[in-house]
Write a protein that holds these residues in place. Structure first.
Motif, PDB file in Angstrom:
ATOM      1  N   LEU A   6      17.319  -8.637   5.410  1.00 48.81           N
ATOM      2  CA  LEU A   6      17.048  -7.802   6.235  1.00 48.81           C
ATOM      3  C   LEU A   6      15.638  -7.900   7.160  1.00 48.81           C
ATOM      4  N   ASN A  65      17.272  -0.968  13.983  1.00 52.83           N
ATOM      5  CA  ASN A  65      18.021  -2.200  14.565  1.00 52.83           C
ATOM      6  C   ASN A  65      19.445  -1.906  15.621  1.00 52.83           C
ATOM      7  N   LYS A  66      19.774  -0.617  15.286  1.00 47.61           N
ATOM      8  CA  LYS A  66      20.954  -0.110  15.967  1.00 47.61           C
ATOM      9  C   LYS A  66      20.623   0.132  17.370  1.00 47.61           C
ATOM     10  N   SER A  86      15.330  -8.431  11.021  1.00 48.38           N
ATOM     11  CA  SER A  86      14.765  -7.442  11.812  1.00 48.38           C
ATOM     12  C   SER A  86      13.412  -7.926  12.411  1.00 48.38           C
ATOM     13  N   ARG A 117      17.890  -0.673   9.205  1.00 47.97           N
ATOM     14  CA  ARG A 117      19.273  -0.924   9.886  1.00 47.97           C
ATOM     15  C   ARG A 117      19.361   0.206  10.988  1.00 47.97           C
TER      16      ARG A 117
END
Length: 527
Positions: A430, A521-522, A434, A518
């Motif tokens: 991750l 990252n959206k 990222s 997360r």
């Protein structure tokens, strides 16, 4: 349910060492029902029936698997005692309470929905007196609306699938189920009910339709915007909730420092929103909080000595001390026409809800050049794309950069629930996805992850915060723009001037434990 089925449930309860409750009477205790989120009760097909010490007693519609009880306890984040009950009794109780039905029934007239005319704000028609008071569809739509208000939803989505109709709430920018899937046979009546409320053509099912309506709920007026769109399985509807009056007190206290900007960005923004004239531009996608940021800026600078006028589509929130004009394109009141009229009312500061056409862009720039402080928004991906948007709309670059004070680009990310967030070990994959080097950030990095508790409805998140980048219009930046330098040069100059880019601001929110990788990252690009 037959006596034989009842007996089978009793036998299962005995085999699992769980009590059986025929659920002849379901407690209608408001405090008891508040102890578990409605969406969780619907998901696990259970209802609260009692408290036992510090534990909540939930009745599960049978037959029951122990894994369902364990999952419900984990999602609720607290210990529970389970009892087995007839499925039909549990379903009846949920139908009564789901989405706010219990609120409607207990409060009677105090929570009765009234359709309010746009032309006569004081008049209202009680929806219960429209001739279909006992219709389940009327109750369903009313329950959806009240449930959305109770759960802080910004939108209600009604989606039509091949064999079912789904109802969802958008809460903190994410969709959650509002009800169990409904049978497709109810689709036409649900959509017709929404169309009647918004005064749309119920016979037209082939083209998109847009409308709005206003309801009086518990004595306060709430506006709703409706969009109907045809698709292969039927029609979909989205209802935007604009709860102006409940937020008016919040907006009296609204300041830029509660939106989540860093101290450095906050100082810069406050400098530009207090300038005597010029243009402050906020950009970002729909739902990124642009209008809220401008309202916060207006709330900070509003004084009795200045006249502040806004033109918006629609007026989402009412700000004390500010004259707000709603766009009404059906009657010919567009942004451009309204802005011309506003300038004849001797304003000191102007807010234009959105620049979406060349005429509005020209007038807004001219207003900033003639001694007004203009706040406005425009749709663009980042601060540098805004320049191209205005040039594309025919604005002379020299006039634009002369009028411009700053450009603020922002996004919203969900905040981890403060009550249940827990430390998480960094995931090397991750981190790489990222754009972070695991060897640099490695084991010393303190990250957090969502857990889910009662306070956040089991989602692990509660509320949102802004991440932003601010481009200041220095003399050097103006010169580079006029020379039509490539974006790479503009970015380099902005970095040398001390600009923090959107991705950097988002990563900082993660490193301080406010959100997750997360989530950022959206809404931001990995660089």
């Amino acid at each position: 349910m037959s006596a034989a089925e009842d007996d089978r449930l009793r036998a299962q309860a005995a085999a699992l060492w769980l009590p059986f409750d025929a659920l002849e009477v379901v407690p209608d205790d408001t405090a008891l029902w508040r102890e578990a989120p409605l969406d969780l009760l619907v998901r696990f097909d259970c209802v609260p029936v009692a408290r036992r010490g510090g534990r909540l007693v939930l009745a599960f519609g049978g037959p029951v698997e122990l894994s369902r009880i364990d999952d419900a306890e984990r999602a609720l984040g607290r210990p529970i005692d389970a009892v087995i009950a007839p499925a039909r009794r549990v379903e009846e109780a949920l139908r009564r309470h789901r989405g706010g039905d219990a609120l409607l029934e207990r409060a009677g007239e105090a929570l009765r929905l009234e359709l309010v005319s746009d032309d006569d704000g004081e008049g209202g028609v009680d929806l219960e007196r429209l001739g279909a008071a006992e219709s389940p569809i009327v109750r369903l739509v009313d329950s959806l609306i009240v449930g959305a208000i109770e759960r802080r939803a910004s939108d209600i989505h009604i989606e039509t699938k091949d064999r079912e109709v789904l109802a969802k709430y958008r809460i903190d920018g994410v969709l959650y189920p509002a009800l169990d899937p409904l049978d497709k046979k109810h689709h036409d009546t649900i959509l017709s009910r929404v169309k009647v409320m918004a005064e749309l053509d119920i016979a037209e099912k082939r083209v998109p339709q847009d409308g709005r309506f206003r309801l009086r709920v518990a004595g306060r007026k709430i506006d709703f915007r409706v969009s109907i769109m045809p698709q292969v399985h039927g029609e979909d509807a989205v209802i935007r909730v604009l709860d102006k009056e409940s937020l008016s007190a919040e907006f009296r206290r609204l300041r830029l420092d509660v939106l989540g900007f860093s101290d450095t960005e906050l100082r810069k923004i406050r400098k530009y929103v207090t300038e005597p004239y010029g243009m402050v531009l906020v950009t970002g996608p729909t739902g990124s909080g642009k209008t809220t940021t401008l309202y916060a800026a207006l709330s900070e600078i509003a004084t009795p000595e200045d006249k502040i006028i806004t033109i918006e589509d629609p007026v989402e929130y009412q700000v004390p001390g500010v004259t707000q004009v709603p766009v009404n394109e059906k009657k010919g009141l567009t942004f451009a026409r309204g802005l011309r009229s506003i300038l004849r009312h001797d304003p000191d500061k102007i807010m234009v809800g959105e620049v979406r056409d060349p005429e509005t862009a020209q007038i807004a720039v001219q207003s900033a050049l003639t001694g007004h402080l203009v706040f406005t928004t425009v749709h663009a991906n980042n601060v540098f794309d805004v320049i191209g948007r205005f040039v594309h709309m025919g604005v002379e670059p020299y006039n634009f950069v002369s009028a411009l004070n700053c450009i603020l680009a922002q996004r919203l990310v969900r905040l981890l629930c403060a009550q249940c967030k827990r430390p998480a070990a960094p995931d090397p994959e991750l981190l790489r996805a990222s754009g972070l080097d695991p060897e640099v950030y490695g084991a010393e990095l303190r990250l957090f992850e969502p857990a889910g508790c009662e306070a956040c409805g089991g989602t692990g998140f509660h509320g949102r915060t802004a991440v932003a980048e601010l481009l200041e219009m220095s003399d050097r930046m103006r010169q580079l723009i006029l020379e039509r330098r490539p974006v790479s040069e503009l970015k380099q100059a902005a970095r040398e001037d001390g600009m923090t880019f959107l991705r950097e601001a988002a990563v900082e929110k993660v490193l301080t434990g406010q959100t997750t990788l997360r989530e950022i990252n959206k809404v931001t690009f990995v660089e």
